[in-house]
Design an enzyme around this catalytic site. Sequence first.
Site, PDB file in Angstrom:
ATOM      1  CE  LYS A 101      11.881  -2.604  15.912  1.00  0.00           C
ATOM      2  NZ  LYS A 101      13.321  -1.767  15.847  1.00  0.00           N
TER       3      LYS A 101
ATOM      4  CE1 TYR B  59      13.916  -5.811  14.993  1.00  0.00           C
ATOM      5  CE2 TYR B  59      16.047  -5.242  15.615  1.00  0.00           C
ATOM      6  CZ  TYR B  59      15.095  -5.006  14.834  1.00  0.00           C
ATOM      7  OH  TYR B  59      15.021  -3.998  13.874  1.00  0.00           O
TER       8      TYR B  59
END
Length: 302
Positions: free
Chosen positions: A172, A144
């Site tokens: 992400k 992330y």
Amino acid sequence: MTTTTATTPAPPFGRALCAMITPFTASGGLDLDGAQRLANRLVSEGCDGVVLSGTTGESPTTTDAEKSALVRAVREAVGERASIVAGVGTADTRHTVELALAAEKAGADGVLVVTPYYSRPPQDAVEEHFRTVADASGLPVMLYDIPGRTGTRIEPDTMLRLAAHPRIVAVKDCAYDFLGTQKVLSRTELAYYAGCEEHILALYAVGGTGYVSTVANLVPRQLRSILDAFDTGDTARAARLQQQATELIESTMSAGLPGTVTVKALLNDLTLPAGPVRPPLLPAPRETTAALRATYERLRAA
């Protein structure tokens, strides 16, 4: 470093993922029944998976036990119809490992691991953190990258090295560095998910895998339709659908309030499972909720 590839990576968790809110009761407790009902709605309206206990899921203010209970409840609700990615990122490598192991035990299909925040580690420490977490469990890892919240990004060269780890499979992407993203896409098989809704179509068009979306809590079918239109070759329709979603994306994510606050306000207004936010977050003002509802209705009517 991996070799250049011209193929789009297979989606390890599906294409359309919702960064699901964590429903709470009126008194602030964990609402597992509400979480199950919301997850079922999301899956029935086009989500391939849900990401639990991420930024949108208020992970900083939920306990370790609540995080595990949430995974178990949503697994029970969706069964094998959808993937579950559990947010386990913290500022502490040891704690992150503990959460990853707990997520695996609870039935998650993968873990979302954010860059350690506040301490602002250098890139060699960032890399070691992710490798340690990936080595700790058997679950695939979604990195992330959101430097606007953590203070530290995962530099493209670090991402290239991490791509060699067999369990680091996805990203992400909230780095707002489209050139850096394309550099990694062109040289690895990492599955890139747009973490910023305005990039859904743009990232997908250059080889991204899909999205992990906060706004999908509200309009899962509409966002999924962007990917579906592109897949059928109707790029003009895909662009039109992306543009139609812009007003709601801006109102939800860029109006001065966290997406968790705006999404919960609108879900509550729609009598869908949500409940309050936990402090230090505060509920959205009534006028904000009314404006969000009007924007939502315009998109639904488009």
